[in-house]
Enzyme design. Structure first.
Site, PDB file in Angstrom:
ATOM      1  N   ASP A  19      32.245  40.748  37.174  1.00 30.90           N
ATOM      2  CA  ASP A  19      30.810  40.548  37.421  1.00 30.90           C
ATOM      3  C   ASP A  19      30.257  39.506  36.442  1.00 30.90           C
ATOM      4  OD1 ASP A  19      30.575  42.875  39.325  1.00 30.90           O
ATOM      5  OD2 ASP A  19      31.177  43.945  37.521  1.00 30.90           O
ATOM      6  N   ARG A 275      43.832  38.978  39.589  1.00 35.89           N
ATOM      7  CA  ARG A 275      43.244  40.171  40.221  1.00 35.89           C
ATOM      8  C   ARG A 275      41.764  39.934  40.524  1.00 35.89           C
ATOM      9  NH1 ARG A 275      42.614  44.235  34.927  1.00 35.89           N
ATOM     10  NH2 ARG A 275      40.405  43.739  34.571  1.00 35.89           N
ATOM     11  N   GLU A 277      38.251  39.005  41.425  1.00 38.82           N
ATOM     12  CA  GLU A 277      37.635  37.866  42.114  1.00 38.82           C
ATOM     13  C   GLU A 277      37.769  36.565  41.325  1.00 38.82           C
ATOM     14  OE1 GLU A 277      34.018  38.589  44.242  1.00 38.82           O
ATOM     15  OE2 GLU A 277      33.247  36.586  43.805  1.00 38.82           O
TER      16      GLU A 277
HETATM   17  O1  TRH Z   1      38.107  42.048  35.588  1.00 39.71           O
HETATM   18  P1  TRH Z   1      38.270  42.051  37.043  1.00 39.71           P
HETATM   19  O2  TRH Z   1      39.098  43.110  37.592  1.00 39.71           O
HETATM   20  O3  TRH Z   1      36.866  42.090  37.725  1.00 39.71           O
HETATM   21  C1  TRH Z   1      36.566  42.868  38.881  1.00 39.71           C
HETATM   22  C2  TRH Z   1      36.426  42.084  40.116  1.00 39.71           C
HETATM   23  O4  TRH Z   1      35.594  40.996  39.928  1.00 39.71           O
HETATM   24  C3  TRH Z   1      35.857  42.953  41.207  1.00 39.71           C
HETATM   25  O5  TRH Z   1      35.672  42.217  42.367  1.00 39.71           O
HETATM   26  C4  TRH Z   1      34.571  43.526  40.755  1.00 39.71           C
HETATM   27  O6  TRH Z   1      34.020  44.351  41.705  1.00 39.71           O
HETATM   28  C5  TRH Z   1      34.872  44.324  39.535  1.00 39.71           C
HETATM   29  O7  TRH Z   1      35.367  43.446  38.531  1.00 39.71           O
HETATM   30  C6  TRH Z   1      33.648  45.002  39.031  1.00 39.71           C
HETATM   31  O8  TRH Z   1      38.918  40.660  37.497  1.00 39.71           O
HETATM   32  P2  TRH Z   1      38.293  39.195  37.646  1.00 39.71           P
HETATM   33  O9  TRH Z   1      37.338  39.111  38.769  1.00 39.71           O
HETATM   34  O10 TRH Z   1      39.425  38.304  37.686  1.00 39.71           O
HETATM   35  O11 TRH Z   1      37.501  38.941  36.302  1.00 39.71           O
HETATM   36  C7  TRH Z   1      38.131  38.727  35.082  1.00 39.71           C
HETATM   37  C8  TRH Z   1      37.357  37.738  34.245  1.00 39.71           C
HETATM   38  O12 TRH Z   1      37.881  37.697  32.933  1.00 39.71           O
HETATM   39  C9  TRH Z   1      37.454  36.319  34.779  1.00 39.71           C
HETATM   40  O13 TRH Z   1      36.221  35.640  34.604  1.00 39.71           O
HETATM   41  C10 TRH Z   1      38.503  35.669  33.891  1.00 39.71           C
HETATM   42  C11 TRH Z   1      38.199  36.353  32.589  1.00 39.71           C
HETATM   43  N1  TRH Z   1      39.293  36.370  31.614  1.00 39.71           N
HETATM   44  C12 TRH Z   1      39.134  35.652  30.449  1.00 39.71           C
HETATM   45  O14 TRH Z   1      38.126  34.983  30.249  1.00 39.71           O
HETATM   46  N2  TRH Z   1      40.126  35.721  29.514  1.00 39.71           N
HETATM   47  C13 TRH Z   1      41.275  36.410  29.696  1.00 39.71           C
HETATM   48  O15 TRH Z   1      42.139  36.412  28.801  1.00 39.71           O
HETATM   49  C14 TRH Z   1      41.434  37.100  30.942  1.00 39.71           C
HETATM   50  C15 TRH Z   1      42.718  37.862  31.194  1.00 39.71           C
HETATM   51  C16 TRH Z   1      40.425  37.068  31.865  1.00 39.71           C
END
Ligand code: TRH
Length: 384
Positions: A19, A275, A277
């Site tokens: 989010d 994973r 979004e």
């Molecule tokens: O963390 P998530 O599982 O987020 C989820 C999904 O968005 C889902 O649709 C939503 O409903 C739920 O949250 C509430 O995975 P996502 O979407 O990939 O988000 C991870 C964020 O973290 C992304 O912006 C990338 C960031 N990130 C970093 O900045 N540094 C890191 O080392 C990693 C591993 C991720």
């Protein structure tokens, strides 16, 4: 376009980082590239800090990258609503703020930024208005997407060029590994990043990668796959800095990187497991083969979304490679260890075709423009 439009973006962190990941990316891009005055309201600054380490939890107001970051908590202050109001993922701005929107002249453009989906119905719903049941306000649904007729995907200006430069520069890659405190890859070693939700399929891939074939180095952010790693390596410590080895597999656990460094990690790896979004989208911009774990929803609502993306993504692949991709992705999302184990060799054999496909796919996605610009233009039209 007026010189400075103001935007308020509202974000509730339901769980995980997606989010705030999406909202921060959008806010930052609007401020940097369109010179908009952006205020980002977030209810969980501690989660925000994970992906943007200069954020201080507990501050009501702070600035980062040209964005005013506000801690969203009750009682919500009486503030003048912005020209454009974006609520991310139907998070419902506070009632007193909505009342102020209704009283404002001219009325703000009000957007509900929706979840990403490749399903066909998205094009039919993208941009539709929804009048407020009791106030003189209209909210518009704005859908990101992979095809023309949707809002597109978030992508900063020059993203593909920056990635291209990085992937063809040994010096930039060496600097990256140094900056994130990881040793540079050994020659001939397959680099994999692993970001997923806990499930039984993880152990199957760890087993496959440890079979003496090609050496694999798997880079895992803290808090990910912890139980699977503990069980597979028979250790308790899987904190950041942990280095775990079995046969030809080495796993390194790292502290969360900021979003820009995480991008570079995706660019630097040969294969990315992503994973939710936002990492899913960044994995596509990385132009490397990927394996997506969709965010599991109640009553299996995520399955049609997975299938819709797979049929789009697999268009243009040879039939054999398309089957390999679908088998692995489906088994991974079911958490089906036996299925993952069976599907991996076929996927791995298709890696040359998958690499070429990943590059074409990123170029094809970029042709739909980028979400921040598309959304800004949409709102300008509403405000005319
Ligand atoms: O963390 P998530 O599982 O987020 C989820 C999904 O968005 C889902 O649709 C939503 O409903 C739920 O949250 C509430 O995975 P996502 O979407 O990939 O988000 C991870 C964020 O973290 C992304 O912006 C990338 C960031 N990130 C970093 O900045 N540094 C890191 O080392 C990693 C591993 C991720």
């Amino acid at each position: 376009m007026p010189s400075v439009r103001s935007w308020d973006i509202f974000c509730t962190v339901v769980d995980n980082y997606g989010d705030i990941g999406v909202c921060w990316r959008l806010a930052r891009q609007l401020a940097a590239e369109r010179r908009l005055q952006v205020r980002l309201w977030v209810d969980d600054l501690a989660s925000f800090r994970k992906i943007r380490p200069d954020i201080v939890a507990g501050l009501d107001t702070q600035r980062s990258h040209g964005v005013e970051v506000r801690w969203w908590r009750e009682p919500f202050p009486a503030v003048e609503p912005a020209d454009v109001v974006v609520e991310a993922f139907a998070c419902n701005p506070p009632a007193n703020y909505v009342a102020a929107m209704a009283a404002r002249q001219p009325k703000p453009a009000w957007i509900n930024l929706e979840f990403l989906s490749a399903e066909d119905w998205v094009r039919g719903c993208h941009g539709l208005p929804s009048p407020h049941p009791s106030l003189p306000l209209v909210k518009h649904f704005y859908f990101p997407g992979f095809v023309a007729g949707t809002g597109g995907l978030l992508a900063e200006r020059g993203l593909l060029e920056a990635r291209e430069r990085f992937q063809s520069s040994a010096a930039e890659q060496a600097r990256f590994w140094q900056d994130v405190g990881l040793p540079a890859p050994a020659a001939g070693e397959l680099q994999v990043s692993l970001f997923c939700y806990p499930h039984a399929g993880i152990s199957a891939l760890l087993r496959a990668w440890s079979a003496p074939r090609v050496p694999v180095r798997c880079l895992v952010p803290e808090g990910t796959a912890t139980e699977a790693l503990s069980a597979f390596f028979g250790v308790e410590n899987v904190a950041p800095g942990a280095v775990l080895r079995k046969a030809s597999l080495e796993v390194r656990v790292f502290s969360f990187l900021d979003q820009d460094q995480y991008d570079r990690l995706l660019w630097a790896c040969d294969f990315n497991l992503v994973r939710g979004e936002d990492s899913f989208v960044r994995g596509q911009w990385a132009a490397r083969p990927l394996l997506w774990q969709i965010y599991p929803q109640q009553e299996g609502a995520h399955w049609p979304k997975l299938d819709a993306f797979l049929s789009l993504y697999c268009t243009g692949l040879s039939p054999q490679t398309a089957v390999a991709v679908k088998s692995l992705w489906q088994a991974w999302n079911k958490g089906d260890a036996a299925g993952v184990e069976m599907a991996w060799p076929g996927y791995w054999e298709s890696r040359v075709e998958l690499q070429a496909h990943a590059r074409r796919w990123a170029v094809q996605l970029a042709a739909s423009g980028n979400l921040a610009n598309n959304l800004a233009q949409f709102c300008e039209n509403l405000l005319k």
